[in-house]
Motif scaffolding. Structure first.
Motif, PDB file in Angstrom:
ATOM      1  N   ASP A 171       4.794  -7.350  -0.785  1.00 36.81           N
ATOM      2  CA  ASP A 171       3.962  -7.623  -1.959  1.00 36.81           C
ATOM      3  C   ASP A 171       4.175  -6.594  -3.056  1.00 36.81           C
ATOM      4  O   ASP A 171       4.638  -5.477  -2.815  1.00 36.81           O
ATOM      5  N   ALA A 172       3.805  -6.988  -4.254  1.00 32.89           N
ATOM      6  CA  ALA A 172       3.701  -6.082  -5.396  1.00 32.89           C
ATOM      7  C   ALA A 172       2.303  -6.257  -5.957  1.00 32.89           C
ATOM      8  O   ALA A 172       1.911  -7.363  -6.338  1.00 32.89           O
ATOM      9  N   ILE A 173       1.540  -5.165  -5.996  1.00 28.06           N
ATOM     10  CA  ILE A 173       0.123  -5.219  -6.350  1.00 28.06           C
ATOM     11  C   ILE A 173      -0.074  -4.888  -7.826  1.00 28.06           C
ATOM     12  O   ILE A 173       0.513  -3.936  -8.345  1.00 28.06           O
ATOM     13  N   TYR A 174      -0.910  -5.668  -8.482  1.00 23.91           N
ATOM     14  CA  TYR A 174      -1.259  -5.452  -9.887  1.00 23.91           C
ATOM     15  C   TYR A 174      -2.719  -5.036  -9.934  1.00 23.91           C
ATOM     16  O   TYR A 174      -3.609  -5.753  -9.460  1.00 23.91           O
ATOM     17  N   LEU A 175      -2.981  -3.842 -10.460  1.00 22.14           N
ATOM     18  CA  LEU A 175      -4.336  -3.290 -10.532  1.00 22.14           C
ATOM     19  C   LEU A 175      -4.939  -3.561 -11.904  1.00 22.14           C
ATOM     20  O   LEU A 175      -4.346  -3.208 -12.929  1.00 22.14           O
ATOM     21  N   ILE A 176      -6.129  -4.161 -11.912  1.00 22.34           N
ATOM     22  CA  ILE A 176      -6.822  -4.381 -13.178  1.00 22.34           C
ATOM     23  C   ILE A 176      -8.222  -3.776 -13.126  1.00 22.34           C
ATOM     24  O   ILE A 176      -8.793  -3.579 -12.060  1.00 22.34           O
ATOM     25  N   MET A 177      -8.751  -3.483 -14.306  1.00 27.22           N
ATOM     26  CA  MET A 177     -10.179  -3.229 -14.470  1.00 27.22           C
ATOM     27  C   MET A 177     -10.725  -4.490 -15.129  1.00 27.22           C
ATOM     28  O   MET A 177     -10.412  -4.781 -16.290  1.00 27.22           O
ATOM     29  N   PRO A 178     -11.494  -5.293 -14.413  1.00 31.98           N
ATOM     30  CA  PRO A 178     -11.854  -6.630 -14.901  1.00 31.98           C
ATOM     31  C   PRO A 178     -12.567  -6.636 -16.245  1.00 31.98           C
ATOM     32  O   PRO A 178     -12.386  -7.557 -17.040  1.00 31.98           O
ATOM     33  N   ASP A 179     -13.368  -5.610 -16.519  1.00 32.93           N
ATOM     34  CA  ASP A 179     -14.080  -5.565 -17.794  1.00 32.93           C
ATOM     35  C   ASP A 179     -13.122  -5.415 -18.965  1.00 32.93           C
ATOM     36  O   ASP A 179     -13.478  -5.718 -20.105  1.00 32.93           O
ATOM     37  N   ARG A 180     -11.897  -4.966 -18.701  1.00 30.66           N
ATOM     38  CA  ARG A 180     -10.942  -4.666 -19.773  1.00 30.66           C
ATOM     39  C   ARG A 180      -9.722  -5.599 -19.762  1.00 30.66           C
ATOM     40  O   ARG A 180      -8.785  -5.373 -20.517  1.00 30.66           O
ATOM     41  N   PHE A 181      -9.739  -6.621 -18.914  1.00 25.82           N
ATOM     42  CA  PHE A 181      -8.540  -7.454 -18.771  1.00 25.82           C
ATOM     43  C   PHE A 181      -8.597  -8.708 -19.647  1.00 25.82           C
ATOM     44  O   PHE A 181      -7.729  -8.917 -20.494  1.00 25.82           O
ATOM     45  N   ALA A 182      -9.598  -9.541 -19.442  1.00 28.26           N
ATOM     46  CA  ALA A 182      -9.697 -10.765 -20.238  1.00 28.26           C
ATOM     47  C   ALA A 182     -11.117 -11.312 -20.162  1.00 28.26           C
ATOM     48  O   ALA A 182     -11.733 -11.335 -19.090  1.00 28.26           O
ATOM     49  N   ASN A 183     -11.625 -11.762 -21.293  1.00 32.80           N
ATOM     50  CA  ASN A 183     -12.987 -12.289 -21.394  1.00 32.80           C
ATOM     51  C   ASN A 183     -12.926 -13.786 -21.693  1.00 32.80           C
ATOM     52  O   ASN A 183     -12.724 -14.195 -22.837  1.00 32.80           O
ATOM     53  N   TYR A 226       6.316   2.212   5.631  1.00 32.45           N
ATOM     54  CA  TYR A 226       6.328   0.938   4.912  1.00 32.45           C
ATOM     55  C   TYR A 226       4.919   0.520   4.493  1.00 32.45           C
ATOM     56  O   TYR A 226       4.752  -0.397   3.696  1.00 32.45           O
ATOM     57  N   ASN A 227       3.924   1.200   5.037  1.00 30.60           N
ATOM     58  CA  ASN A 227       2.542   0.895   4.689  1.00 30.60           C
ATOM     59  C   ASN A 227       1.934   2.019   3.849  1.00 30.60           C
ATOM     60  O   ASN A 227       0.770   2.373   4.002  1.00 30.60           O
ATOM     61  N   LEU A 228       2.759   2.578   2.968  1.00 35.45           N
ATOM     62  CA  LEU A 228       2.285   3.537   1.979  1.00 35.45           C
ATOM     63  C   LEU A 228       2.234   2.834   0.629  1.00 35.45           C
ATOM     64  O   LEU A 228       3.164   2.102   0.263  1.00 35.45           O
ATOM     65  N   LEU A 229       1.172   3.044  -0.121  1.00 33.00           N
ATOM     66  CA  LEU A 229       1.063   2.471  -1.462  1.00 33.00           C
ATOM     67  C   LEU A 229       1.737   3.410  -2.452  1.00 33.00           C
ATOM     68  O   LEU A 229       1.339   4.572  -2.589  1.00 33.00           O
ATOM     69  N   VAL A 230       2.764   2.921  -3.132  1.00 27.38           N
ATOM     70  CA  VAL A 230       3.507   3.739  -4.088  1.00 27.38           C
ATOM     71  C   VAL A 230       3.181   3.274  -5.507  1.00 27.38           C
ATOM     72  O   VAL A 230       3.120   2.084  -5.777  1.00 27.38           O
ATOM     73  N   PHE A 231       2.978   4.212  -6.400  1.00 27.03           N
ATOM     74  CA  PHE A 231       2.519   3.864  -7.737  1.00 27.03           C
ATOM     75  C   PHE A 231       2.875   4.972  -8.722  1.00 27.03           C
ATOM     76  O   PHE A 231       3.010   6.129  -8.344  1.00 27.03           O
ATOM     77  N   ALA A 232       2.989   4.586  -9.976  1.00 29.30           N
ATOM     78  CA  ALA A 232       3.205   5.569 -11.035  1.00 29.30           C
ATOM     79  C   ALA A 232       1.871   6.046 -11.586  1.00 29.30           C
ATOM     80  O   ALA A 232       1.695   7.226 -11.873  1.00 29.30           O
ATOM     81  N   GLY A 247       7.740   1.176   0.994  1.00 26.64           N
ATOM     82  CA  GLY A 247       6.317   1.109   0.722  1.00 26.64           C
ATOM     83  C   GLY A 247       5.916  -0.104  -0.093  1.00 26.64           C
ATOM     84  O   GLY A 247       6.710  -1.004  -0.372  1.00 26.64           O
ATOM     85  N   ILE A 248       4.638  -0.115  -0.489  1.00 25.37           N
ATOM     86  CA  ILE A 248       4.036  -1.233  -1.209  1.00 25.37           C
ATOM     87  C   ILE A 248       3.814  -0.804  -2.653  1.00 25.37           C
ATOM     88  O   ILE A 248       3.005   0.080  -2.921  1.00 25.37           O
ATOM     89  N   PRO A 249       4.528  -1.398  -3.613  1.00 27.48           N
ATOM     90  CA  PRO A 249       4.385  -0.958  -5.002  1.00 27.48           C
ATOM     91  C   PRO A 249       3.103  -1.473  -5.649  1.00 27.48           C
ATOM     92  O   PRO A 249       2.660  -2.583  -5.387  1.00 27.48           O
ATOM     93  N   GLN A 250       2.529  -0.636  -6.507  1.00 31.98           N
ATOM     94  CA  GLN A 250       1.341  -1.014  -7.273  1.00 31.98           C
ATOM     95  C   GLN A 250       1.559  -0.655  -8.736  1.00 31.98           C
ATOM     96  O   GLN A 250       1.958   0.465  -9.060  1.00 31.98           O
TER      97      GLN A 250
END
Length: 613
Positions: A120-132, A425-431, A462-465
């Motif tokens: 998987d590739a995970i996309y992190l959002i803050m819902p209040d700031r994504f789309a209304n 392989y079960n490490l979350l990798v992110f910038a 790992g799992i990219p985010q």
């Protein structure tokens, strides 16, 4: 308050006497591994009542506390069919009350649901700031903070419907999993948009939508073969939580008495030299004055958290948890919580936020860790976040020259310590994420540096985010302007926005350069097993050029990250082990076929991802 309570029961189709203000969990499921359920009844002096159930439902325990407004009733559901079972509360001289406790039918295959993983590739959002998508719910009459988009730190109105309406954008980008910061109710008077100070953990914040909306989000994602990850908070609640205002027991939260702030010294959890006062202050101190620290040594608290977590997985059809401030929890309590969830769903996945800067210290918190084993500790937590790689990314792509410890050596050294982890392989990798500075701020809007960072994140183990908006170059300066600046609104998420970055036509030329590169890599890795589970072979960087291979029995790829501003030649004889006889490779970015029978030159500040033949 009463109107809110009856609305709660109305939403779940429950009709009860006014004396019973709440029952949690409101319902359960037949056929669960966890069949002994502790129901919490809440109402004025409700502990004065006796309890009776239908003959087929056994009451195994009744627990009263010093607060007469609570009654904890443990019932056995093993072997019971899906049905409604009336639980009666009665008191001599008083009218009896009943609660229709429903055991629902489980969805087929629910217990064996597959959690998120390295495919998987995970996309992190803050819902209040994504789309209304639903401006009518931006504010709520029974919740304190109202929407004010002009206030950078206020509520802006993003909601669940906004996420649903933009799932096609995420699918096209190549995202396969969505992690949203918490969506449960947060009634803080200010800064409630982050939703980590929750006031009701059985209810979606109505400014985001409803419980049913959240379940619909999971359903819509499943149609697209995408996974939903809930941000779950075990360490604390908000000061506005209804139970905090009427504690079931004095020790439901840690008290000193009252509030004392954590010292944030997570190392005390395993430091053999740590003083008791430091250890206690880390584990029991409050994260902030508005976030009372839950006491997981209290069995009632721990059981409540376990049941609530399982309830949300089963109700919503979740595919994973991200657990906030994991290493601030009492380590024995959080271990029991994690094991209980994983026992119910053995293929589920949970990633814990362990924000530390040393691989051994992070590894301590992963399931079956060789580091944790030294102290006979097992958290049962499948996944942890690779914060040391994040630390390296934040600086190394701004280091044009390599020294013994600077430049791409930082990445090399990070992976050299992988022996400390039980499951790399079960490490979350992110910038970057919602708490760190924006990666494109660190790179000062340099798209070439962004491409280097994304190549590493999306092709290593790992799992990219990704963090929302990084794929269009969004910036934000946390040190200078605070959290709100790294949590800006996604352009186009609000009606009337001057720009709509959800569409190619609405993005600037530079935004499309960010976006197209990210999309190309994400969609390439989506069905490429060698990136998901292939072994990693790395070479010590030279001249600030880092080379590594991912390989399995059938496939092999070569990744070159040239962090040097100048073009660099590579003597391919050095990489014979990784090339394994390959004489050519397809550049997955440009689509060109590249010969590998001679020296290879890589342009300055650019990556190369080769599918080997």
């Amino acid at each position: 308050m009463k109107n809110y309570i009856f609305l709660f029961f109305f939403l779940f189709g429950v009709s009860v006497n006014a004396q019973i203000e709440r029952v949690e969990p409101p319902f359960w499921w037949s056929g669960m591994n966890r069949s002994e359920i502790q129901l919490m009844f809440y109402g004025n002096n409700i502990a004065e009542y006796s309890v009776s159930t239908p003959s087929e439902m056994i009451v195994s325990n009744i627990r009263k506390t010093e607060n007469p407004n609570y009654l904890f009733v443990t019932v056995q559901t093993e072997g019971l069919k899906p049905a409604t079972y009336n639980i009666r509360l009665s008191k001599k001289g008083k009218k009896s009350m009943s609660y229709p406790f429903e055991l629902k039918q489980r969805e087929p295959g629910s217990a064996l649901r597959e959690g998120f993983d390295a495919s998987d590739a995970i996309y992190l959002i803050m819902p209040d700031r994504f789309a209304n998508a639903n401006p009518s719910n931006d504010s709520h009459p029974q919740l304190q903070e109202k929407a004010d988009r002009s206030n950078p730190g206020g509520r802006h109105g993003g909601d669940i419907e906004g996420i649903i309406q933009n799932l096609d954008y995420l699918e096209d980008l190549g995202v396969t999993a969505l992690w949203s910061t918490p969506l449960l109710e947060d009634d803080d008077p200010a800064y409630s948009y982050h939703t980590y100070a929750q006031s009701d953990v059985y209810k979606i914040d109505p400014r985001y939508g409803t419980n049913e909306d959240y379940r619909r989000l999971a359903t819509e994602m499943e149609k697209r073969d995408m996974k939903l990850i809930m941000d779950y908070v075990t360490n604390h609640w908000g000061a506005e939580h209804w139970m905090i205002k009427d504690l079931p027991t004095y020790d439901w939260v840690h008290q000193f008495p009252g509030y004392k702030n954590s010292n944030y010294r997570m190392t005390t959890q395993f430091d053999t030299h740590s003083s008791k006062v430091d250890t206690e202050l880390n584990e029991n101190g409050w994260f902030t004055s508005t976030m009372p620290d839950l006491n997981q040594s209290n069995p009632l608290v721990l059981n409540y958290l376990i049941q609530n977590a399982i309830w949300w997985i089963e109700y919503s059809g979740l595919d994973g948890f991200r657990v906030d401030t994991y290493s601030y929890n009492e380590k024995e309590g959080i271990s029991k919580w994690t094991k209980a969830v994983m026992d119910e769903y053995p293929n589920f996945n949970i990633v814990g936020e362990v924000w530390m800067h040393d691989q051994a210290q992070i590894s301590y918190w992963q399931k079956d860790s060789p580091v944790g084993a030294i102290q006979s500790y097992n958290s049962y937590l499948p996944s942890v976040m690779d914060f040391t790689l994040h630390d390296a990314i934040m600086v190394m792509f701004n280091e044009d020259e390599q020294s013994w410890a600077d430049g791409m050596v930082r990445a090399y050294d990070n992976f050299a310590n992988d022996f400390l982890y039980n499951d790399i392989y079960n490490l979350l990798v992110f910038a970057a994420n919602h708490d760190t500075n924006r990666i494109n701020e660190e790179f000062d809007g340099d798209v070439d540096k962004y491409k280097l960072a994304m190549t590493l994140i999306l092709t290593t183990r790992g799992i990219p985010q990704l963090y929302y908006g990084d794929e269009i170059g969004m910036r934000g300066d946390k040190p200078a302007k605070g959290d709100a600046d790294i949590r800006r609104d996604f352009p186009g998420g609000w009606a009337g926005d001057e720009q709509n970055a959800f569409t190619e036509a609405g993005r600037t030329q530079q935004q499309n350069e960010y976006h197209s590169f990210t999309k190309k890599l994400l969609n390439y890795r989506k069905n490429n097993e060698v990136i998901h589970t292939g072994k990693l072979l790395q070479y010590a960087p030279l001249e600030n050029v880092y080379v590594y291979f991912r390989y399995n029995e059938n496939d092999r790829m070569m990744v070159v990250i040239n962090n040097n501003p100048e073009a660099q030649p590579l003597d391919l004889t050095r990489f014979a082990e990784g090339l394994a006889g390959a004489t050519s490779g397809k550049d997955i970015i440009s689509g060109e076929q590249i010969s590998l029978d001679q020296n290879l030159e890589v342009s300055g500040k650019s990556p190369l991802v080769l599918e080997l033949k």
